[in-house]
Motif scaffolding. Sequence first.
Motif, PDB file in Angstrom:
ATOM      1  N   UNK A   1      26.041  66.633  16.117  1.00 20.13           N
ATOM      2  CA  UNK A   1      24.670  67.120  15.881  1.00 20.13           C
ATOM      3  C   UNK A   1      24.400  68.265  16.267  1.00 20.13           C
ATOM      4  N   UNK A   2      24.071  69.261  15.425  1.00 16.51           N
ATOM      5  CA  UNK A   2      23.654  70.687  15.925  1.00 16.51           C
ATOM      6  C   UNK A   2      22.369  70.820  15.647  1.00 16.51           C
ATOM      7  N   UNK A   3      21.292  69.688  15.463  1.00 15.27           N
ATOM      8  CA  UNK A   3      20.022  69.968  15.370  1.00 15.27           C
ATOM      9  C   UNK A   3      19.268  69.076  16.392  1.00 15.27           C
ATOM     10  N   UNK A   4      17.876  69.325  16.594  1.00 16.59           N
ATOM     11  CA  UNK A   4      17.242  68.667  17.579  1.00 16.59           C
ATOM     12  C   UNK A   4      16.111  67.694  16.816  1.00 16.59           C
ATOM     13  N   UNK A   5      16.399  66.449  17.465  1.00 18.17           N
ATOM     14  CA  UNK A   5      15.049  65.509  17.005  1.00 18.17           C
ATOM     15  C   UNK A   5      14.479  64.964  18.194  1.00 18.17           C
ATOM     16  N   UNK A   6      13.331  64.999  18.593  1.00 20.24           N
ATOM     17  CA  UNK A   6      12.736  64.372  19.659  1.00 20.24           C
ATOM     18  C   UNK A   6      12.789  63.115  19.592  1.00 20.24           C
ATOM     19  N   UNK A   7      12.803  62.385  20.694  1.00 16.01           N
ATOM     20  CA  UNK A   7      13.195  60.969  21.018  1.00 16.01           C
ATOM     21  C   UNK A   7      12.031  60.021  20.269  1.00 16.01           C
ATOM     22  N   UNK A   8      10.734  60.731  19.997  1.00 19.22           N
ATOM     23  CA  UNK A   8       9.462  60.112  19.471  1.00 19.22           C
ATOM     24  C   UNK A   8       9.555  59.943  17.925  1.00 19.22           C
ATOM     25  N   UNK A   9      10.424  60.670  17.374  1.00 14.40           N
ATOM     26  CA  UNK A   9      10.672  60.812  15.985  1.00 14.40           C
ATOM     27  C   UNK A   9      11.678  59.790  15.284  1.00 14.40           C
ATOM     28  N   UNK A  10      11.530  59.556  13.826  1.00 10.13           N
ATOM     29  CA  UNK A  10      12.206  58.691  13.454  1.00 10.13           C
ATOM     30  C   UNK A  10      12.696  59.436  12.037  1.00 10.13           C
ATOM     31  N   UNK A  11      14.136  59.305  12.069  1.00 13.65           N
ATOM     32  CA  UNK A  11      15.051  59.864  11.016  1.00 13.65           C
ATOM     33  C   UNK A  11      15.368  58.620  10.303  1.00 13.65           C
ATOM     34  N   UNK A  12      15.049  58.380   9.146  1.00 14.86           N
ATOM     35  CA  UNK A  12      15.733  57.292   8.237  1.00 14.86           C
ATOM     36  C   UNK A  12      17.162  57.551   7.757  1.00 14.86           C
ATOM     37  N   UNK A  13      17.927  56.665   7.139  1.00 11.01           N
ATOM     38  CA  UNK A  13      19.227  56.716   6.578  1.00 11.01           C
ATOM     39  C   UNK A  13      19.351  57.774   5.702  1.00 11.01           C
ATOM     40  N   UNK A  14      20.484  58.202   5.485  1.00 14.00           N
ATOM     41  CA  UNK A  14      20.660  59.278   4.291  1.00 14.00           C
ATOM     42  C   UNK A  14      19.916  60.517   4.351  1.00 14.00           C
ATOM     43  N   UNK A  15      19.826  61.096   5.464  1.00 16.58           N
ATOM     44  CA  UNK A  15      19.206  62.146   5.686  1.00 16.58           C
ATOM     45  C   UNK A  15      20.076  63.415   6.132  1.00 16.58           C
ATOM     46  N   UNK A  16      20.054  64.394   5.354  1.00 18.46           N
ATOM     47  CA  UNK A  16      20.706  65.840   5.832  1.00 18.46           C
ATOM     48  C   UNK A  16      19.885  66.724   6.530  1.00 18.46           C
ATOM     49  N   UNK A  17      20.214  66.933   7.807  1.00 16.62           N
ATOM     50  CA  UNK A  17      19.321  68.166   8.196  1.00 16.62           C
ATOM     51  C   UNK A  17      20.417  69.291   8.932  1.00 16.62           C
TER      52      UNK A  17
END
Length: 186
Positions: A1-17
Motif C-alpha cells: 500500500x503506497x497511499x495513506x488512509x487515516x485510521x478514522x476513515x473508511x474505504x469500502x471494497x473494490x476501491x482503487x487509490x
Amino acid sequence: MNYFVHESSYIDENVSIGKQTKVWHFSHVQTGVTIGDECSLGQNVYIGSNVRIGNGVKIQNNVSVYEGVELEDYVFCGPSMVFTNDLTPRSKYPKGTSAYKRTLVKYGASIGANATIVCGNTVGRWAMIASGAVVTKDVPDYAIMAGIPARQIGWVCECGMPLKESYTCSYCDRSYKKISNELHEK
Ligand SMILES: [Zn+2]
C-alpha cells in the motif's frame, strides 16, 4: 500500500487509490471508486459509489463528491463546496442511481469555498469558481464565475491569475487568444 488512509476513515471494497494519495480524518470512500495518484482528501470527505477522480486532485474539508460526479486531473475543491446529483429530488419518489444527472469538472479547474455546482453541468478546464457561487450552467475553459446564479466575470490564467484585456498573464507570461468567446492558449 503506497497511499495513506487515516485510521478514522473508511474505504469500502473494490476501491482503487493511487500512489502518494492521502485520505485524512473521518472520511468515507464508497465502493467502485477510482482515485488517482497524489491526491489529497481532507477531513470529513465523502466519495460516492463509482466516482472517478483523476491525479493530483485536492479536496478540502467537508466535501461530498456524490455518485454521478467526475473530477479530472488537478481539480481543486474548496472547503465545504457542494455537488448534487438530482435536480428535482423527492423523498417519496426516489429516481434511483440511473437517473442521476452527471457533473464533470475538467482538468485543472478550481471551485471556491462553499460554492455549489448544480448537477448536469460541466466546469471547463482551468475554470475558477468564486467562493459561494452557484453554478447552474456549463462553464467555459478559463472562465471566472461568481455570484448566484454564477455569471462569468472574466478570464483566468492556467496559473490562477486573472487575465487583463491583453490575455497575457502578468505573472507567468502565458498568452491566450479569444476566438468566438472561447479562450485558447497561444
Ligand atoms: Zn499565469
